[in-house]
Design a protein around this motif. Structure first.
Motif, PDB file in Angstrom:
ATOM      1  N   LEU A 173      39.513  50.828  45.614  1.00  0.00           N
ATOM      2  CA  LEU A 173      38.967  50.095  44.429  1.00  0.00           C
ATOM      3  C   LEU A 173      37.993  49.314  44.402  1.00  0.00           C
ATOM      4  O   LEU A 173      37.984  48.697  45.557  1.00  0.00           O
ATOM      5  CB  LEU A 173      40.161  49.666  43.907  1.00  0.00           C
ATOM      6  CG  LEU A 173      41.400  50.595  43.324  1.00  0.00           C
ATOM      7  CD1 LEU A 173      42.815  49.768  42.979  1.00  0.00           C
ATOM      8  CD2 LEU A 173      41.093  51.708  42.574  1.00  0.00           C
ATOM      9  N   GLY A 174      37.412  48.831  43.510  1.00  0.00           N
ATOM     10  CA  GLY A 174      36.499  47.877  43.372  1.00  0.00           C
ATOM     11  C   GLY A 174      37.034  46.389  43.462  1.00  0.00           C
ATOM     12  O   GLY A 174      38.170  46.266  43.170  1.00  0.00           O
ATOM     13  N   ASN A 175      36.318  45.461  43.468  1.00  0.00           N
ATOM     14  CA  ASN A 175      36.793  43.954  43.270  1.00  0.00           C
ATOM     15  C   ASN A 175      37.373  43.909  41.946  1.00  0.00           C
ATOM     16  O   ASN A 175      38.476  43.105  41.966  1.00  0.00           O
ATOM     17  CB  ASN A 175      35.509  43.128  43.368  1.00  0.00           C
ATOM     18  CG  ASN A 175      35.043  42.977  44.943  1.00  0.00           C
ATOM     19  OD1 ASN A 175      35.592  43.161  45.800  1.00  0.00           O
ATOM     20  ND2 ASN A 175      33.954  42.565  44.790  1.00  0.00           N
ATOM     21  N   PHE A 176      37.102  44.251  40.639  1.00  0.00           N
ATOM     22  CA  PHE A 176      37.502  43.919  39.574  1.00  0.00           C
ATOM     23  C   PHE A 176      39.050  44.767  39.534  1.00  0.00           C
ATOM     24  O   PHE A 176      40.130  44.133  39.297  1.00  0.00           O
ATOM     25  CB  PHE A 176      36.647  44.482  38.525  1.00  0.00           C
ATOM     26  CG  PHE A 176      37.225  44.298  37.011  1.00  0.00           C
ATOM     27  CD1 PHE A 176      37.615  43.110  36.426  1.00  0.00           C
ATOM     28  CD2 PHE A 176      37.318  45.270  36.189  1.00  0.00           C
ATOM     29  CE1 PHE A 176      38.093  43.149  35.311  1.00  0.00           C
ATOM     30  CE2 PHE A 176      38.045  45.453  34.999  1.00  0.00           C
ATOM     31  CZ  PHE A 176      38.484  44.187  34.597  1.00  0.00           C
ATOM     32  N   ALA A 177      38.974  45.957  39.844  1.00  0.00           N
ATOM     33  CA  ALA A 177      40.441  46.653  39.658  1.00  0.00           C
ATOM     34  C   ALA A 177      41.547  46.029  40.817  1.00  0.00           C
ATOM     35  O   ALA A 177      42.604  45.994  40.653  1.00  0.00           O
ATOM     36  CB  ALA A 177      40.110  48.215  39.895  1.00  0.00           C
ATOM     37  N   ALA A 178      40.781  46.075  41.886  1.00  0.00           N
ATOM     38  CA  ALA A 178      41.603  45.416  42.980  1.00  0.00           C
ATOM     39  C   ALA A 178      42.181  43.989  42.665  1.00  0.00           C
ATOM     40  O   ALA A 178      43.522  43.721  42.981  1.00  0.00           O
ATOM     41  CB  ALA A 178      40.952  45.493  44.438  1.00  0.00           C
TER      42      ALA A 178
END
Length: 308
Positions: free
Chosen positions: A101-106
């Motif tokens: 996952l990317g920073n936003f989703a994580a």
């Protein structure tokens, strides 16, 4: 460090200490006064901001803004801060390393996980008792000393047991998962935007302290969208005398009661101090939290979890 190695990285227990220290600092400074103003407005939904502040001042001057700080807010802050930073950092790290996952989703997943765990593990009785202390009447008949905070706690526990002192915990859990899911998620999203604007394309390029604080402040302010959940939580835990309030309060019945008596505006009472509180809390727990982990990492020799 490769993605596989990062996923196998052991959990940093220093996050427990960092979380406790940061949350205690947040609550003892501006956190509790904003909490008291927000709770007073949510419990007294017909009062203006000025009236709420006057009411708080009448309950002890400047000390009125710190009602519930000792011991409930300190107990809550030290425990929930430790849980939040510990769980959210570990889940966020695993979500990026294991799930890609990317920073936003994580960030959203880490915040939701930390918020839910802290609500059920540490916050139930502390949040309830803070609200009781802020909303209960402190007046008594002549010659009678008002009950102490501990006496009220014992009285509630003797009458209703664990359920009594954890009243509204489900609303707290909904609030916390949406709170920290939004705060971490929005903060990470703003961080990505700052990286693009400043040309920080390499993941190893660190954001400055001002950039980190700016992202956290924006993320914290935006998280106030869930204010209706907070008003519901306050109403469920409030000791304010109200004969019209339903005897059995669930999240759904409390929502219906507030909407019928105060409309949509009632569900957003106290949103302004809530925005201020969201900014203050997120700057401490996301911005300062990231910077503190970097600082600790220099002494331990470990690459800190959630390095941005």
């Amino acid at each position: 460090m490769t993605t596989g190695e990062q996923g196998k990285k052991k959990v940093s227990y220093s996050n427990l200490v960092l979380g406790a220290v940061l949350n205690l600092s947040e609550a003892t400074t501006l956190g509790q006064p904003l909490e008291v103003i927000k709770t007073t407005m949510a419990a007294n939904r017909n009062a203006t901001s000025v009236q709420a502040i006057k009411q708080i001042w009448s309950r002890g001057g400047i000390f009125g803004f710190y009602q519930g700080l000792i011991p409930w807010a300190w107990i809550e802050a030290s425990t929930k801060g430790a849980v939040l930073l510990f769980v959210s950092a570990d889940v966020e790290n695993r979500a990026k390393a294991g799930l890609g996952l990317g920073n936003f989703a994580a960030g959203i997943l880490g915040g939701i996980s930390g918020g839910v765990v802290q609500a059920y593990a540490t916050m139930g009785f502390c949040t309830c008792m803070k609200t009781v202390e802020i909303t209960r009447s402190k007046t008594a008949a002549a010659g009678v000393i008002p009950k102490s905070s501990w006496a009220v706690f014992k009285e509630i526990f003797a009458k209703d047991g664990i359920r009594g002192i954890n009243k509204g915990v489900n609303a707290v859990a909904i609030r916390q998962m949406t709170n920290w899911g939004s705060r971490f998620g929005f903060s990470r999203l703003v961080e990505e935007g700052i990286r693009k604007i400043t040309g920080k394309k390499n993941p190893e390029d660190q954001l400055t302290a001002l950039e980190k604080i700016t992202a956290s402040a924006i993320g914290g302010g935006l998280s106030a969208w869930n204010q209706p959940i907070e008003v519901i939580r306050v109403e469920m835990q409030s000791k304010k005398a109200d004969p019209n309030r339903p005897k059995t309060l669930t999240v759904a019945s409390t929502f219906k009661y507030i909407y019928q008596t105060n409309g949509i505006k009632g569900l957003y009472r106290g949103v302004t101090p809530r925005i201020g509180l969201g900014i203050w809390q997120t700057v401490f727990m996301v911005g300062f939290g990231d910077m503190a982990r970097e600082f600790v990492g220099k002494f331990t020799g470990d690459t800190p979890v959630n390095k941005h």
